[in-house]
Structure formats: structure tokens, C-alpha cells
Design a protein around this motif. Structure first.
Motif, short mmCIF file in Angstrom:
data_model
loop_
_atom_site.label_atom_id
_atom_site.label_comp_id
_atom_site.label_asym_id
_atom_site.label_seq_id
_atom_site.Cartn_x
_atom_site.Cartn_y
_atom_site.Cartn_z
N LEU A 1 0.84 -1.21 0.00
CA LEU A 1 0.00 0.00 0.00
C LEU A 1 0.87 1.25 0.00
CD1 LEU A 1 -2.78 -1.08 2.55
CD2 LEU A 1 -3.07 -0.76 0.09
N LYS B 1 2.03 2.49 -3.21
CA LYS B 1 0.92 2.99 -4.05
C LYS B 1 0.16 1.90 -4.80
CE LYS B 1 1.79 7.32 -3.01
NZ LYS B 1 1.52 7.33 -1.58
N TRP B 2 0.23 0.67 -4.30
CA TRP B 2 -0.62 -0.38 -4.88
C TRP B 2 -2.07 -0.07 -4.50
CZ3 TRP B 2 0.30 -6.10 -5.86
CH2 TRP B 2 1.55 -6.30 -6.47
N LEU B 3 -3.00 -0.37 -5.41
CA LEU B 3 -4.41 -0.24 -5.08
C LEU B 3 -4.78 -1.36 -4.11
CD1 LEU B 3 -5.96 0.37 -8.62
CD2 LEU B 3 -5.71 2.05 -6.76
N PRO B 4 -5.65 -1.07 -3.12
CA PRO B 4 -6.07 -2.12 -2.18
C PRO B 4 -6.58 -3.37 -2.92
CG PRO B 4 -6.93 0.00 -1.51
CD PRO B 4 -6.26 0.23 -2.82
N TYR B 5 -7.32 -3.15 -4.02
CA TYR B 5 -7.89 -4.28 -4.76
C TYR B 5 -6.79 -5.17 -5.35
CZ TYR B 5 -10.73 -6.92 -8.05
OH TYR B 5 -11.33 -7.95 -8.73
N ASP B 6 -5.68 -4.53 -5.82
CA ASP B 6 -4.57 -5.31 -6.38
C ASP B 6 -3.84 -6.09 -5.29
OD1 ASP B 6 -5.13 -4.55 -8.92
OD2 ASP B 6 -3.67 -2.91 -8.99
N LEU C 1 -7.17 -4.21 4.61
CA LEU C 1 -7.73 -3.86 3.31
C LEU C 1 -9.24 -3.58 3.34
CD1 LEU C 1 -5.86 -6.42 1.04
CD2 LEU C 1 -5.37 -3.98 1.30
N LEU D 1 -10.44 -0.03 3.32
CA LEU D 1 -9.98 0.66 2.10
C LEU D 1 -10.79 0.20 0.90
CD1 LEU D 1 -6.13 0.28 2.72
CD2 LEU D 1 -7.56 2.29 3.16
N LEU D 2 -11.09 -1.10 0.87
CA LEU D 2 -11.88 -1.65 -0.24
C LEU D 2 -13.29 -1.09 -0.21
CD1 LEU D 2 -10.69 -5.33 -0.02
CD2 LEU D 2 -10.29 -3.78 -1.93
N THR E 1 -13.14 2.25 -1.78
CA THR E 1 -12.91 2.30 -3.22
C THR E 1 -13.96 1.50 -4.00
OG1 THR E 1 -11.38 0.47 -2.99
CG2 THR E 1 -10.41 2.66 -3.10
N ALA F 1 -14.44 -1.81 -4.38
CA ALA F 1 -13.91 -2.91 -5.19
C ALA F 1 -15.01 -3.95 -5.45
CB ALA F 1 -12.76 -3.56 -4.46
#
Ligand code: B1M
Length: 240
Positions: A46, A49-54, A95, A98-99, A102, A104
């Protein structure tokens, strides 16, 4: 996991690994069921800068997929899978909020519970964790769940799938009570009904009117995914 393996895992400086190396290390740590590096690895990805979904799909879900395959093939056993699921949960804890922010996509919603009269929940919890790890949203009603409680949860959460668990020969028949009640209320076809538990078998699943019997958690994940694929295909081919 042995003390030696634990010490080895603690020696690795996760910050020094490339993204790909870190993800592969997290697969190993999930496999070994160690929570701390999963928490740390999730936070590192994270911070890069990885997306939580990734992080969820590429690090955690892929790791649990590997665990699920070895569980299905009899290479891993229940205590090990519970540890992996626990490690997965450590990552999910970071996550999940955060998900939610966003938005996801989830594979689908599942209401699950152990039927009335039955308080066995180890297998049901394992199934729930594996399904959550595979990307489903789970509403776990716990144990000793009456038909009224299932109906209330179906109304409230509007899931795609209803999962019923039973470990006693005396409580298995209650699955039919639940499914028959759905039929009486004309809502049976609104849900995919999956059943599981040690004393059940395929024949019993058919006899009570379930869509499928799931032998174990790995099969439950594959079956739930299959049914969701079919549901999406049917919806896609239905004219408005
Ligand atoms: Co109980 N118990 N138990 N028990 N217990 C069994 C089931 C039993 C077979 C033991 C025996 O006699 N050999 C026996 C049932 C006999 C029968 O019905 N013919 C039995 C009995 C009799 C009882 C009591 C009546 C004992 C008493 O009080 N006299 C009592 C019942 C209480 C009640 O429920 N009202 C009782 C109590 C307990 C404990 C509380 C001590 C404890 C439960 C703790 C808990 O769950 N939190 C317990 C345990 C641990 C067991 C055994 C030893 C282990 C069950 C287990 O967790 N297995 C069990 C013997 C056995 O099964 N070998 C036994 C591990 C788990 C991962 O597997 O649950 O099968 P399992 O789940 C699998 C699959 O079945 C499938 O995926 C899971 C993961 O791979 N699956 C699903 C399960 N649910 C699913 C739902 C799905 C899909 C797949 O939905 C989509």
C-alpha cells in the motif's frame, strides 16, 4: 510451522524486496500461516501505491488459491488451512475499510450458517474464510440458525448464495426445512443454495433440493465461483 521456519521468515527484510519478490514471499507466508509478514507486506505494498484491490487479488487471494489447491489435493490439512486463513484475515483487516471506500467489486454475496440444533462451526468458519479469501462478501449467521433467522438475513442482505452447514445426522434434515420454506415462499429460485458438512453427500444434497453439495472448503469456493459465472452468463443473455 516450525520455530526454524518462523525464524527464517522473520529474517527476511520485506522492505528490501522488489514488488514481485514481496508478493511471492507473501504467498509463502500465507501458505505457512504467519500473520506478521502478511500485515507488514500488505502495508508495504500500500505504501508503494498499490491499489487495495490489487493487494487483495494479486497477493492475498492468489496466495489463498494456492493453499486451496493443496488443501483439495490432501497436501495441506485443516489446522494448516486455518492458520493460512488467519494470516489472510490479518491482511483483510487492513484492506477491508480501504476496499469499502474504493468500492472494489466482489464476486458475490453469501449468507451462511450452521443449522438449528447444531453448534459445530469449525468447518463452516473455514469455508467462510476461504470464500472471503476468494473475493466473496460473507454474512456469517453463526451456529444454531433457525429458518426464521435465515429468512431475515436473506431479506436484509439479498445474497446470491445461501450456504447451510450441518455436522450431525440429527440436524441434517433441517436443511430440507429451510429449503422447503424457501419454496413455500416462492423465493427458492432467487438463491443458489449450497450445503456442506461431514455427514452429507451428493445424494443428500439433491434429496433436500440444494443446488450443490460441497465436500470441503476448496470445493465450496470452486462451486460458488462456478454458479456465479453461470448466473452472470444467464443475466447477460436475458433480454431486458
Ligand atoms: Co461433535 N460430533 N458433537 N463436537 N464433533 C461430530 C460431528 C461426530 C461425528 C463425532 C463422533 O461421534 N464421531 C458426532 C456426530 C455423530 C452423528 O451425528 N452421527 C458429534 C456429536 C455426537 C456431538 C455431540 C452431540 C456430542 C455430545 O454432546 N454428546 C455435540 C453436539 C452439540 C450440538 O451441535 N448440538 C458435539 C459437540 C462438539 C464440540 C462442541 C465438542 C466440538 C465442536 C466445536 C466447534 O465446532 N466449535 C465438536 C467437534 C470438534 C466434533 C468433531 C470431532 C470435529 C468436527 C470438525 O470441526 N471437523 C466431529 C468428528 C468429525 O467430524 N470427525 C464431531 C473439522 C472441519 C474442518 O470439518 O466440519 O466436516 P467439517 O467441515 C468441512 C466440510 O464438511 C465442509 O467444508 C469443511 C472444511 O473443509 N463443510 C461445508 C462444512 N460446512 C460446510 C458448509 C458449506 C460448504 C461446505 O456451505 C456452502
Amino acid at each position: 510451522m516450525s520455530d526454524e521456519e518462523k525464524a527464517g521468515a522473520e529474517d527476511i527484510d520485506l522492505n528490501a524486496l522488489s514488488d514481485q519478490e514481496l508478493v511471492e514471499q507473501m504467498w509463502d507466508d500465507l501458505y505457512d500461516g504467519i500473520e506478521e509478514p502478511i500485515t507488514e507486506g500488505t502495508n508495504i505494498l500500500l505504501s508503494r501505491k498499490w491499489l487495495p484491490y490489487d493487494v487483495l487479488t494479486k497477493a492475498l487471494i492468489e496466495g489463498m488459491r494456492i493453499v486451496g489447491v493443496d488443501f483439495r489435493d490432501g497436501i495441506l490439512f485443516v489446522p494448516e488451512v486455518l492458520m493460512s486463513a488467519g494470516a489472510m484475515k490479518a491482511g483483510m483487516k487492513i484492506l477491508r475499510p480501504l476496499l469499502a471506500e474504493t468500492g472494489a467489486p466482489t464476486l458475490g454475496k453469501i449468507v451462511i450458517g450452521t443449522v438449528k440444533g447444531d453448534i459445530h462451526d469449525i468447518g463452516k468458519n473455514l469455508v467462510s474464510m476461504m470464500l472471503e479469501g476468494a473475493g466473496f462478501e460473507i454474512f456469517d449467521l453463526g451456529v444454531n440458525v433457525s429458518v426464521e433467522m435465515y429468512l431475515e438475513a436473506l431479506e436484509k442482505h439479498k445474497p446470491d448464495i445461501l450456504g447451510l452447514s450441518a455436522l450431525l445426522t440429527t440436524t441434517m434434515p433441517y436443511m430440507k426445512v429451510v429449503i422447503d420454506t424457501l419454496k413455500e415462499k416462492n423465493i427458492r429460485d432467487d438463491y443458489i443454495v449450497l450445503v456442506g458438512g461431514a455427514p452429507l453427500n451428493e445424494e443428500f444434497g439433491k434429496a433436500v433440493g440444494a443446488d450443490s453439495y460441497c465436500r470441503d472448503a476448496a470445493v465450496a469456493v470452486e462451486t460458488a465461483k462456478d454458479f456465479m459465472k453461470r448466473k452472470h452468463n444467464i443475466l447477460a443473455s436475458t433480454p431486458n
